[in-house]
Design a protein around this motif. Sequence first.
Motif, PDB file in Angstrom:
ATOM      1  N   UNK A   1      -7.599  -0.871   2.074  1.00  0.00           N
ATOM      2  CA  UNK A   1      -6.328  -0.234   2.302  1.00  0.00           C
ATOM      3  C   UNK A   1      -5.226  -1.075   1.663  1.00  0.00           C
ATOM      4  N   UNK A   2      -4.166  -0.427   1.248  1.00  0.00           N
ATOM      5  CA  UNK A   2      -3.013  -1.101   0.645  1.00  0.00           C
ATOM      6  C   UNK A   2      -1.818  -0.865   1.555  1.00  0.00           C
ATOM      7  N   UNK A   3      -1.174  -1.962   1.960  1.00  0.00           N
ATOM      8  CA  UNK A   3      -0.017  -1.888   2.845  1.00  0.00           C
ATOM      9  C   UNK A   3       1.218  -2.463   2.169  1.00  0.00           C
ATOM     10  N   UNK A   4       2.371  -2.003   2.573  1.00  0.00           N
ATOM     11  CA  UNK A   4       3.659  -2.497   2.109  1.00  0.00           C
ATOM     12  C   UNK A   4       4.415  -3.015   3.325  1.00  0.00           C
ATOM     13  N   UNK A   5       5.096  -4.148   3.191  1.00  0.00           N
ATOM     14  CA  UNK A   5       5.888  -4.688   4.289  1.00  0.00           C
ATOM     15  C   UNK A   5       5.091  -5.551   5.243  1.00  0.00           C
ATOM     16  N   UNK A   6       4.184  -6.381   4.708  1.00  0.00           N
ATOM     17  CA  UNK A   6       3.357  -7.224   5.573  1.00  0.00           C
ATOM     18  C   UNK A   6       4.178  -8.253   6.342  1.00  0.00           C
ATOM     19  N   UNK A  12       3.585  -0.621   6.388  1.00  0.00           N
ATOM     20  CA  UNK A  12       3.388   0.779   6.037  1.00  0.00           C
ATOM     21  C   UNK A  12       2.161   0.923   5.151  1.00  0.00           C
ATOM     22  N   UNK A  13       1.265   1.806   5.523  1.00  0.00           N
ATOM     23  CA  UNK A  13       0.088   2.098   4.715  1.00  0.00           C
ATOM     24  C   UNK A  13       0.521   2.932   3.511  1.00  0.00           C
ATOM     25  N   UNK A  14       0.242   2.449   2.289  1.00  0.00           N
ATOM     26  CA  UNK A  14       0.636   3.204   1.097  1.00  0.00           C
ATOM     27  C   UNK A  14      -0.560   3.646   0.264  1.00  0.00           C
ATOM     28  N   UNK A  15      -1.756   3.232   0.606  1.00  0.00           N
ATOM     29  CA  UNK A  15      -2.932   3.647  -0.140  1.00  0.00           C
ATOM     30  C   UNK A  15      -4.206   3.281   0.580  1.00  0.00           C
ATOM     31  N   UNK A  16      -5.238   4.050   0.308  1.00  0.00           N
ATOM     32  CA  UNK A  16      -6.523   3.807   0.957  1.00  0.00           C
ATOM     33  C   UNK A  16      -7.618   4.026  -0.073  1.00  0.00           C
ATOM     34  N   UNK A  17      -8.566   3.145  -0.093  1.00  0.00           N
ATOM     35  CA  UNK A  17      -9.671   3.223  -1.033  1.00  0.00           C
ATOM     36  C   UNK A  17     -10.983   3.184  -0.241  1.00  0.00           C
ATOM     37  N   UNK A  68       8.653  -7.504  -7.938  1.00  0.00           N
ATOM     38  CA  UNK A  68       7.807  -7.370  -6.759  1.00  0.00           C
ATOM     39  C   UNK A  68       7.743  -8.766  -6.164  1.00  0.00           C
ATOM     40  N   UNK A  69       7.832  -8.877  -4.846  1.00  0.00           N
ATOM     41  CA  UNK A  69       7.769 -10.199  -4.237  1.00  0.00           C
ATOM     42  C   UNK A  69       6.871 -10.187  -3.009  1.00  0.00           C
ATOM     43  N   UNK A  70       6.479 -11.380  -2.602  1.00  0.00           N
ATOM     44  CA  UNK A  70       5.613 -11.587  -1.444  1.00  0.00           C
ATOM     45  C   UNK A  70       4.329 -10.767  -1.563  1.00  0.00           C
ATOM     46  N   UNK A  71       3.745 -10.729  -2.764  1.00  0.00           N
ATOM     47  CA  UNK A  71       2.505  -9.993  -2.991  1.00  0.00           C
ATOM     48  C   UNK A  71       1.362 -10.832  -2.452  1.00  0.00           C
ATOM     49  N   UNK A  72       0.626 -10.255  -1.511  1.00  0.00           N
ATOM     50  CA  UNK A  72      -0.465 -10.975  -0.873  1.00  0.00           C
ATOM     51  C   UNK A  72      -1.776 -10.219  -1.023  1.00  0.00           C
ATOM     52  N   UNK A  73      -2.854 -10.987  -1.136  1.00  0.00           N
ATOM     53  CA  UNK A  73      -4.197 -10.442  -1.152  1.00  0.00           C
ATOM     54  C   UNK A  73      -4.835 -10.851   0.169  1.00  0.00           C
TER      55      UNK A  73
END
Length: 117
Positions: A1-6, A12-17, A68-73
């Motif tokens: 899943x891809x979330x925004x605003x961690x 917010x969930x913005x994508x699901x794989x 883009x900032x605060x990009x986390x894996x």
Amino acid sequence: MVHCGLNQRDPTLIGRYPRSLFPGGLADRATHIHIGGVVAARTRDLVPMGSGYLPTDKAMATAMAASFSNIQVIDQDGQASLLSPNLSAYMTSRDTYSVSSVINGKFFYGGPFQKST
């Protein structure tokens, strides 16, 4: 899943794989993560990406270019880490559209509204 605003209370969930999209070993773990962007228009004129400004130097990038900032894996154990600074970049037209290096989980991108000097 891809979330925004961690960094917020409720991301917010913005994508699901779902696993079904990834046959074989990819269903258990990823070997690569790609982040990308495409600019498309029905005209031959150049169209802006991001704010339209190129991130060619630090002063222009922080003042004008999109970012883009605060990009986390997040790994399989739920541990988050900032995006690595050792990433390679691919651009089809470096003088028109560009992306900066990743520093502290942040990168800048943009073009061709105005080329910085």
